[in-house]
Design an enzyme around this catalytic site. Structure first.
Site, short mmCIF file in Angstrom:
data_model
loop_
_atom_site.label_atom_id
_atom_site.label_comp_id
_atom_site.label_asym_id
_atom_site.label_seq_id
_atom_site.Cartn_x
_atom_site.Cartn_y
_atom_site.Cartn_z
N HIS A 69 47.20 61.25 17.33
CA HIS A 69 48.44 61.25 16.37
C HIS A 69 48.85 62.88 16.28
O HIS A 69 50.29 62.98 16.40
CB HIS A 69 48.23 60.87 15.07
CG HIS A 69 48.53 59.14 14.93
ND1 HIS A 69 48.91 58.69 13.77
CD2 HIS A 69 48.20 58.28 15.91
CE1 HIS A 69 48.89 57.35 14.01
NE2 HIS A 69 48.43 57.10 15.24
N VAL A 73 53.13 64.22 17.82
CA VAL A 73 53.85 64.85 16.83
C VAL A 73 52.86 65.73 16.05
O VAL A 73 53.16 66.75 15.82
CB VAL A 73 54.55 63.66 16.04
CG1 VAL A 73 55.72 63.97 15.43
CG2 VAL A 73 54.13 62.36 15.94
N PRO A 102 53.59 55.17 20.36
CA PRO A 102 53.87 53.63 20.94
C PRO A 102 53.44 52.72 20.02
O PRO A 102 52.52 52.93 19.60
CB PRO A 102 53.04 53.63 22.42
CG PRO A 102 52.98 55.08 22.71
CD PRO A 102 53.09 55.91 21.46
#
Length: 257
Positions: A69, A73, A102
Site C-alpha cells: 500500500h 500511493v 487493484p
C-alpha cells in the site's frame, strides 16, 4: 482482529520510533542508508518482526500488505537486500488508495494496467501476487467468485461456501492459500493451476490469459518464484520514494509528526 491490530500497531510504532532517531540525510534510497547512524537496524527490525509474528502469524501478511500500500500511493520466505531511506508522506488520500490499488474483483487487463502505471511489468505483478501465499481474506471479497463464477474447482467452492454463506458472514475469514496458509512458498500458484484461487483477481492470473505460462512455471519452480518475487519487491520499493527533505520519518506511524 483486535489482537492483530494491536500487534501491528506495536510493531509499526516501534519501527517508526527507532527510525526517528537516525540522522536525517539527503541521500537517495540505499541498502546502507543507516550504516553509520544505526548499524544494527536490520537485526533490531528482524528480531522485532520475529517476535511479533510468533505471537500472531497473520502479522506477516499484514506487514507485507502495508508495504504494498505504501509503495503504490512459520512465515519465512525469500530474503533480499532492501534499499532504505524511504520517508513517510505528510498527507494521505483514501480516494487515491481506492483508485490506484487493484480490487479483488479486478480483471487481468486491469491488474496489468494498474501495475504498469507504477512502472511494474505483468511478470512483476504475477510474482508479487504470490504474496497471497500467506494471509486471509474476508468473505465479502470472494463471495461472488465462489457462488457465481465457473473458473473454480467445485469442491473448493463448496468448502469455502461452508464458512461464507450467500448472505451474511461478510467478515468471516478464509486463507488465501488453503494448503499452507502460514508458510511463504509457491503453493499459491499450484492452487491457481488447480482452479483454487480464492479471489477473482487471483484466478485471473491463470484463466486462459497471458500469465498462464508464468503461473504454471512458478507452480513447479519455487526457486524461480522466490528470485522473481524478491526482485519485484525491490522494484516496488523504488516507486516514487520520498527522500531527503521530502516527507518525514513518523514517530507514530498513524499520524504525521
Amino acid at each position: 482482529m483486535a489482537s492483530l491490530t494491536r500487534n501491528v500497531f506495536v510493531v509499526l510504532t516501534f519501527l517508526c520510533v527507532l527510525l526517528s532517531f537516525v540522522c536525517f540525510s539527503n541521500a537517495q534510497l540505499s541498502t546502507n542508508f543507516y550504516g553509520s547512524s544505526c548499524r544494527n537496524v536490520a537485526v533490531i527490525v528482524r528480531n522485532a518482526m520475529r517476535q511479533a509474528v510468533s505471537r500472531e502469524q497473520r502479522l506477516g501478511a499484514s506487514i507485507l500488505r502495508l508495504f504494498f500500500h505504501d509503495c503504490f500511493v512459520n512465515v519465512g520466505g525469500p530474503t533480499w537486500t532492501v534499499p532504505l531511506g524511504r520517508r513517510d508522506a505528510r498527507t494521505a488520500s483514501q480516494s487515491a488508495a481506492n483508485t490506484q490499488i487493484p480490487a479483488p474483483t479486478s480483471s487481468l487487463s486491469t491488474l496489468i494496467s494498474m501495475f504498469s502505471a507504477k512502472g511494474l511489468s505483468a511478470a512483476d505483478m504475477t510474482a508479487l501476487s504470490g504474496s497471497h501465499t500467506i494471509g486471509q481474506a474476508r468473505c465479502t471479497t470472494f463471495r461472488t467468485h465462489i457462488y457465481n463464477e465457473t473458473n473454480i474447482d467445485t469442491q473448493f467452492a463448496a468448502t469455502r461456501r461452508a464458512t461464507c454463506p450467500a448472505s451474511g458472514g461478510d467478515a468471516n475469514l478464509a486463507p488465501l492459500d488453503i494448503q499452507t496458509p502460514n508458510r511463504f512458498n509457491n503453493d499459491y500458484y499450484e492452487n491457481l493451476v488447480a482452479r483454487r484461487g480464492l479471489l477473482h483477481s487471483d484466478q485471473e492470473l491463470f484463466n486462459g490469459g497471458s500469465q498462464d505460462a508464468l503461473v504454471r512455471s512458478y507452480s513447479t519452480n519455487a526457486v524461480a518464484f522466490r528470485r522473481d518475487f524478491a526482485a519485484a519487491m525491490v522494484k516496488m520499493g523504488n516507486i516514487s520514494p520520498l527522500t531527503g527533505t521530502n516527507g518525514e520519518i513518523r514517530r507514530n506511524c498513524r499520524a504525521i509528526n
